[in-house]
Motif scaffolding. Sequence first.
Motif, PDB file in Angstrom:
ATOM      1  N   PRO A 117      15.308  45.670  89.519  1.00  9.88           N
ATOM      2  CA  PRO A 117      15.682  47.078  89.385  1.00  9.88           C
ATOM      3  C   PRO A 117      14.490  48.025  89.377  1.00  9.88           C
ATOM      4  N   VAL A 118      13.282  47.536  89.150  1.00  8.71           N
ATOM      5  CA  VAL A 118      12.100  48.410  89.096  1.00  8.71           C
ATOM      6  C   VAL A 118      11.385  48.441  90.437  1.00  8.71           C
ATOM      7  N   THR A 119      11.095  47.258  90.991  1.00 11.32           N
ATOM      8  CA  THR A 119      10.316  47.196  92.230  1.00 11.32           C
ATOM      9  C   THR A 119      11.179  47.188  93.489  1.00 11.32           C
ATOM     10  N   GLY A 120      12.456  46.826  93.336  1.00  9.62           N
ATOM     11  CA  GLY A 120      13.311  46.696  94.502  1.00  9.62           C
ATOM     12  C   GLY A 120      13.099  45.410  95.270  1.00  9.62           C
ATOM     13  N   ALA A 121      12.217  44.543  94.789  1.00  8.49           N
ATOM     14  CA  ALA A 121      11.946  43.276  95.460  1.00  8.49           C
ATOM     15  C   ALA A 121      13.099  42.302  95.237  1.00  8.49           C
ATOM     16  N   TYR A 122      13.220  41.372  96.171  1.00  8.87           N
ATOM     17  CA  TYR A 122      14.277  40.358  96.093  1.00  8.87           C
ATOM     18  C   TYR A 122      13.822  39.257  95.155  1.00  8.87           C
ATOM     19  N   GLY A 123      14.552  39.059  94.066  1.00 12.18           N
ATOM     20  CA  GLY A 123      14.174  38.091  93.053  1.00 12.18           C
ATOM     21  C   GLY A 123      13.566  38.779  91.838  1.00 12.18           C
ATOM     22  N   THR A 124      14.012  38.404  90.669  1.00 10.27           N
ATOM     23  CA  THR A 124      13.519  39.061  89.463  1.00 10.27           C
ATOM     24  C   THR A 124      13.668  38.138  88.262  1.00 10.27           C
ATOM     25  N   LEU A 125      12.957  38.468  87.202  1.00  9.58           N
ATOM     26  CA  LEU A 125      13.134  37.817  85.916  1.00  9.58           C
ATOM     27  C   LEU A 125      14.121  38.620  85.090  1.00  9.58           C
ATOM     28  N   ALA A 126      14.958  37.927  84.354  1.00  5.72           N
ATOM     29  CA  ALA A 126      15.926  38.600  83.488  1.00  5.72           C
ATOM     30  C   ALA A 126      15.830  38.025  82.082  1.00  5.72           C
ATOM     31  N   LEU A 127      15.984  38.890  81.105  1.00  6.90           N
ATOM     32  CA  LEU A 127      16.036  38.441  79.719  1.00  6.90           C
ATOM     33  C   LEU A 127      17.357  37.735  79.459  1.00  6.90           C
ATOM     34  N   VAL A 128      17.310  36.676  78.644  1.00  6.72           N
ATOM     35  CA  VAL A 128      18.562  36.045  78.222  1.00  6.72           C
ATOM     36  C   VAL A 128      19.316  37.000  77.303  1.00  6.72           C
ATOM     37  N   ASN A 129      20.619  36.788  77.213  1.00  2.00           N
ATOM     38  CA  ASN A 129      21.468  37.621  76.361  1.00  2.00           C
ATOM     39  C   ASN A 129      21.295  39.104  76.677  1.00  2.00           C
ATOM     40  N   SER A 130      21.311  39.410  77.972  1.00  7.56           N
ATOM     41  CA  SER A 130      21.148  40.792  78.424  1.00  7.56           C
ATOM     42  C   SER A 130      22.248  41.127  79.420  1.00  7.56           C
ATOM     43  N   THR A 131      22.249  42.363  79.888  1.00  4.28           N
ATOM     44  CA  THR A 131      23.259  42.774  80.866  1.00  4.28           C
ATOM     45  C   THR A 131      23.093  42.043  82.191  1.00  4.28           C
ATOM     46  N   MET A 132      21.860  41.612  82.507  1.00  5.15           N
ATOM     47  CA  MET A 132      21.616  40.916  83.761  1.00  5.15           C
ATOM     48  C   MET A 132      21.936  39.430  83.664  1.00  5.15           C
ATOM     49  N   TYR A 133      21.823  38.873  82.440  1.00  3.49           N
ATOM     50  CA  TYR A 133      22.045  37.436  82.249  1.00  3.49           C
ATOM     51  C   TYR A 133      22.644  37.252  80.862  1.00  3.49           C
ATOM     52  N   LYS A 134      23.933  36.961  80.819  1.00  3.82           N
ATOM     53  CA  LYS A 134      24.673  36.947  79.558  1.00  3.82           C
ATOM     54  C   LYS A 134      24.320  35.798  78.612  1.00  3.82           C
ATOM     55  N   PRO A 135      24.147  34.545  79.089  1.00  2.00           N
ATOM     56  CA  PRO A 135      23.916  33.439  78.145  1.00  2.00           C
ATOM     57  C   PRO A 135      22.618  33.601  77.361  1.00  2.00           C
ATOM     58  N   ARG A 136      22.552  32.925  76.212  1.00  2.00           N
ATOM     59  CA  ARG A 136      21.329  32.917  75.409  1.00  2.00           C
ATOM     60  C   ARG A 136      20.373  31.817  75.875  1.00  2.00           C
ATOM     61  N   THR A 137      20.870  30.873  76.635  1.00  2.00           N
ATOM     62  CA  THR A 137      20.059  29.742  77.086  1.00  2.00           C
ATOM     63  C   THR A 137      19.733  29.887  78.563  1.00  2.00           C
ATOM     64  N   ILE A 138      18.601  29.272  78.975  1.00  2.00           N
ATOM     65  CA  ILE A 138      18.189  29.414  80.371  1.00  2.00           C
ATOM     66  C   ILE A 138      18.942  28.475  81.295  1.00  2.00           C
ATOM     67  N   GLU A 139      19.697  27.547  80.726  1.00  2.00           N
ATOM     68  CA  GLU A 139      20.533  26.657  81.534  1.00  2.00           C
ATOM     69  C   GLU A 139      21.808  26.372  80.751  1.00  2.00           C
ATOM     70  N   PRO A 140      22.918  26.085  81.421  1.00  2.00           N
ATOM     71  CA  PRO A 140      24.179  25.854  80.707  1.00  2.00           C
ATOM     72  C   PRO A 140      24.184  24.524  79.972  1.00  2.00           C
ATOM     73  N   SER A 141      24.963  24.469  78.907  1.00  2.00           N
ATOM     74  CA  SER A 141      25.151  23.208  78.188  1.00  2.00           C
ATOM     75  C   SER A 141      25.974  22.257  79.059  1.00  2.00           C
ATOM     76  N   LYS A 142      25.689  20.975  78.937  1.00  2.00           N
ATOM     77  CA  LYS A 142      26.386  19.964  79.733  1.00  2.00           C
ATOM     78  C   LYS A 142      27.324  19.175  78.825  1.00  2.00           C
ATOM     79  N   HIS A 143      28.566  18.993  79.302  1.00  2.00           N
ATOM     80  CA  HIS A 143      29.574  18.290  78.511  1.00  2.00           C
ATOM     81  C   HIS A 143      30.151  17.067  79.230  1.00  2.00           C
ATOM     82  N   ASN A 144      29.572  16.705  80.354  1.00  2.00           N
ATOM     83  CA  ASN A 144      30.126  15.605  81.150  1.00  2.00           C
ATOM     84  C   ASN A 144      29.148  14.438  81.294  1.00  2.00           C
ATOM     85  N   LEU A 145      28.246  14.275  80.344  1.00  2.00           N
ATOM     86  CA  LEU A 145      27.242  13.220  80.434  1.00  2.00           C
ATOM     87  C   LEU A 145      27.741  11.965  79.722  1.00  2.00           C
TER      88      LEU A 145
END
Length: 213
Positions: A117-145
């Motif tokens: 949203p600042v540079t207009g470049a393709y690809g960005t970092l997003a904070l967890v638990n934010s409007t851009m990235y809702k989860p608190r974790t950087i990867e989803p929990s796995k339940h099928n292992l």
Amino acid sequence: NVTKIRGSHTLKVGGEVRLLDRSSTGNYDGNSGAFDFHGNYTGDEFADFMMGYATDGAVTTGSRTAGFNYYQGYYVTDTWQAVRNLTLNLGLRWELPGAIAEKNDRDTVLMPSTTDPVTGAYGTLALVNSTMYKPRTIEPSKHNLFAPRVGFAYRMGANTAVRGGYGLAYLAPDLPNDIMPYYSPINSAVTGWVNGTVPTHLLANPFSSGIVQ
């Protein structure tokens, strides 16, 4: 863990739940600084070191983070004396490794398909638990292992036994160190420099312009 012996079967059932705390003072890889000597100025690496002429250098300033995740694991296994000379081991483990989070949501994820949203470049970092990235974790929990285990022991005679087995195992989510919160750019600032043809950064004062905090 509970063990029940019933006839030719030895049944075991159990599990564990753990809070894994990975609080850290920062990225340990470069907190004390690092310098490279290539012999660019005297023709010898050690001579460059004695003169204080490093080729390049860097230091990392890390912030304290409070990474954590909840781990669960459950299993059931049966050691079965099928016949006099054959024992079978049958089991199943359910791994719930959880996903790593940071207590104060000080972590980021790379979103390669999102426009910055600042540079207009393709690809960005997003904070967890934010409007851009809702989860608190950087990867989803796995339940099928689900991890099966199968083994056998076959006695062919008084002096010979054949054994074999097969099983699946899943690695813990914290083994790749670079996914920990203290590696996130918002928690780990790197100050670096490279000397040119004439060394301007000397070991006596290599970071004369300051260190990024």
